[in-house]
Motif scaffolding. Structure first.
Motif, mmCIF file in Angstrom:
data_model
loop_
_atom_site.group_PDB
_atom_site.id
_atom_site.type_symbol
_atom_site.label_atom_id
_atom_site.label_comp_id
_atom_site.label_asym_id
_atom_site.label_seq_id
_atom_site.Cartn_x
_atom_site.Cartn_y
_atom_site.Cartn_z
ATOM 1 N N VAL A 31 -13.981 31.410 -14.277
ATOM 2 C CA VAL A 31 -14.697 30.206 -14.707
ATOM 3 C C VAL A 31 -15.365 29.562 -13.495
ATOM 4 O O VAL A 31 -14.711 29.273 -12.490
ATOM 5 N N PHE A 32 -16.656 29.347 -13.586
ATOM 6 C CA PHE A 32 -17.423 28.611 -12.588
ATOM 7 C C PHE A 32 -17.720 27.242 -13.183
ATOM 8 O O PHE A 32 -18.274 27.146 -14.281
ATOM 9 N N VAL A 33 -17.366 26.175 -12.462
ATOM 10 C CA VAL A 33 -17.511 24.811 -12.986
ATOM 11 C C VAL A 33 -18.658 24.091 -12.284
ATOM 12 O O VAL A 33 -18.754 24.111 -11.055
ATOM 13 N N LEU A 34 -19.515 23.474 -13.073
ATOM 14 C CA LEU A 34 -20.608 22.655 -12.570
ATOM 15 C C LEU A 34 -20.229 21.192 -12.769
ATOM 16 O O LEU A 34 -20.055 20.734 -13.905
ATOM 17 N N LEU A 35 -20.069 20.474 -11.672
ATOM 18 C CA LEU A 35 -19.630 19.081 -11.698
ATOM 19 C C LEU A 35 -20.777 18.157 -11.308
ATOM 20 O O LEU A 35 -21.740 18.572 -10.676
ATOM 21 N N PHE A 176 -9.763 29.420 -23.176
ATOM 22 C CA PHE A 176 -10.747 29.705 -22.131
ATOM 23 C C PHE A 176 -10.169 30.649 -21.079
ATOM 24 O O PHE A 176 -10.890 31.498 -20.541
ATOM 25 N N ARG A 177 -8.890 30.499 -20.768
ATOM 26 C CA ARG A 177 -8.270 31.412 -19.799
ATOM 27 C C ARG A 177 -8.321 32.853 -20.300
ATOM 28 O O ARG A 177 -8.609 33.782 -19.539
ATOM 29 N N GLU A 178 -8.024 33.020 -21.566
ATOM 30 C CA GLU A 178 -8.055 34.368 -22.136
ATOM 31 C C GLU A 178 -9.479 34.906 -22.201
ATOM 32 O O GLU A 178 -9.732 36.069 -21.876
ATOM 33 N N ILE A 179 -10.417 34.060 -22.599
ATOM 34 C CA ILE A 179 -11.812 34.495 -22.688
ATOM 35 C C ILE A 179 -12.348 34.882 -21.317
ATOM 36 O O ILE A 179 -13.026 35.905 -21.157
ATOM 37 N N SER A 180 -12.032 34.078 -20.294
ATOM 38 C CA SER A 180 -12.590 34.307 -18.957
ATOM 39 C C SER A 180 -12.013 35.536 -18.267
ATOM 40 O O SER A 180 -12.535 35.976 -17.242
ATOM 41 N N GLY A 199 -11.133 26.338 -13.197
ATOM 42 C CA GLY A 199 -12.191 26.785 -12.297
ATOM 43 C C GLY A 199 -11.701 27.582 -11.107
ATOM 44 O O GLY A 199 -10.698 27.243 -10.483
ATOM 45 N N ARG A 200 -12.438 28.639 -10.787
ATOM 46 C CA ARG A 200 -12.212 29.395 -9.560
ATOM 47 C C ARG A 200 -13.239 28.999 -8.505
ATOM 48 O O ARG A 200 -12.912 28.800 -7.345
ATOM 49 N N ASP A 201 -14.480 28.882 -8.951
ATOM 50 C CA ASP A 201 -15.583 28.473 -8.079
ATOM 51 C C ASP A 201 -16.285 27.287 -8.705
ATOM 52 O O ASP A 201 -16.154 27.034 -9.904
ATOM 53 N N MET A 202 -17.068 26.548 -7.891
ATOM 54 C CA MET A 202 -17.678 25.339 -8.411
ATOM 55 C C MET A 202 -18.908 24.956 -7.606
ATOM 56 O O MET A 202 -19.135 25.441 -6.500
ATOM 57 N N ALA A 203 -19.686 24.062 -8.207
ATOM 58 C CA ALA A 203 -20.809 23.436 -7.530
ATOM 59 C C ALA A 203 -20.912 22.001 -8.018
ATOM 60 O O ALA A 203 -20.502 21.686 -9.136
ATOM 61 N N VAL A 204 -21.445 21.140 -7.173
ATOM 62 C CA VAL A 204 -21.678 19.744 -7.546
ATOM 63 C C VAL A 204 -23.177 19.486 -7.515
ATOM 64 O O VAL A 204 -23.863 19.824 -6.543
ATOM 65 N N ILE A 205 -23.684 18.906 -8.602
ATOM 66 C CA ILE A 205 -25.083 18.493 -8.683
ATOM 67 C C ILE A 205 -25.144 16.972 -8.599
ATOM 68 O O ILE A 205 -24.367 16.279 -9.250
#
Length: 237
Positions: A31-35, A176-180, A199-205
């Motif tokens: 999961v990549f999270v956009l914050l 979501f854990r199972e899907i990812s 989330g494993r990786d992330m970015a902030v906008i």
């Protein structure tokens, strides 16, 4: 090679410039999270990836292939699904009819349908009910189920926990854990307890620009960075 690579993406809506040189890479798996704050440009980013807004200039590549400028339906055929904040389900149709519309040929792969039932048991229970009669959490489950009923390499999901009860959020997290484990998720989420658990990786906008990228573990550990980039403490939860 990244699964999804966004380089110098600008998006203007009418006379307003919304995204400015957005750049980040989504690796395959997990999961990549956009914050970001409300109005920072997160939803616009997802919509631009999906071709609902056209970036100009900018590059959006998926598995090394340029998809910027493609029609949304053609992007979907590449193996990308989008679950919008409004969920995009049809209230006047049954759960079954909503699911059929998400299939490639109007027929279910029984293995994948069984997986949907395992992830979201309520959908099997309400299979013949009209979607408008579902609870908010059940509607969100239906929206995600539609995204996975066909094989996908990437799912874009916008604010899936908004307005949901804690027990439903917990169940959604497990799903979501199972899907990812099989399909990469690019997640926009304001509930940081939920986001950091996945989330494993992330970015902030911020203000239409990417101001930070890295691992979720490093971001969670740096409360000063959280406060500086998001103007709030995310220690709770």
């Amino acid at each position: 090679m990244s699964l999804l690579s966004i380089q110098n993406m600008d998006v203007s809506i009418g006379q307003y410039s919304v995204l400015h040189g957005v750049t980040f890479d989504v690796p395959e798996g997990g999961v990549f999270v956009l914050l970001g704050r409300n109005g920072a440009g997160k939803t616009t980013t997802l919509r631009a990836i999906m071709g609902l807004w056209q970036p100009s200039p900018g590059s959006v590549s998926f598995r090394g292939e340029q998809i910027a400028g493609m029609h949304t339906s053609d992007i979907a055929k590449k193996g990308i699904a989008f679950v919008p904040e409004n969920m995009g389900i049809f209230g006047g149709l049954t759960v079954a009819e909503n699911m059929v519309l998400a299939t490639a040929n109007g027929k279910f792969d029984q293995t994948r349908l069984k997986r949907v039932y395992e992830l979201f048991p309520a959908l099997e229970q309400f299979w013949d009910k009209q979607a408008w009669s579902l609870s908010g959490g059940q509607k969100q489950m239906l929206a995600v189920a539609r995204a996975i009923i066909e094989p996908r390499d990437l799912i874009l999901i916008d604010e899936p926990t908004k307005g949901l009860a804690p027990s439903i959020i917990a169940a959604m997290g497990e799903a979501f854990r199972e899907i990812s484990a099989q399909t990469t998720i690019l997640l926009v989420e304001q509930n940081f307890a939920f986001a950091k658990s996945l989330g494993r990786d992330m970015a902030v906008i911020d203000d239409g620009r990417v101001v930070h990228t890295g691992t979720m573990a490093d971001f969670v550990a740096d409360t000063e960075l959280q406060n500086r980039l998001l103007s709030l403490s995310m220690e709770a939860g």
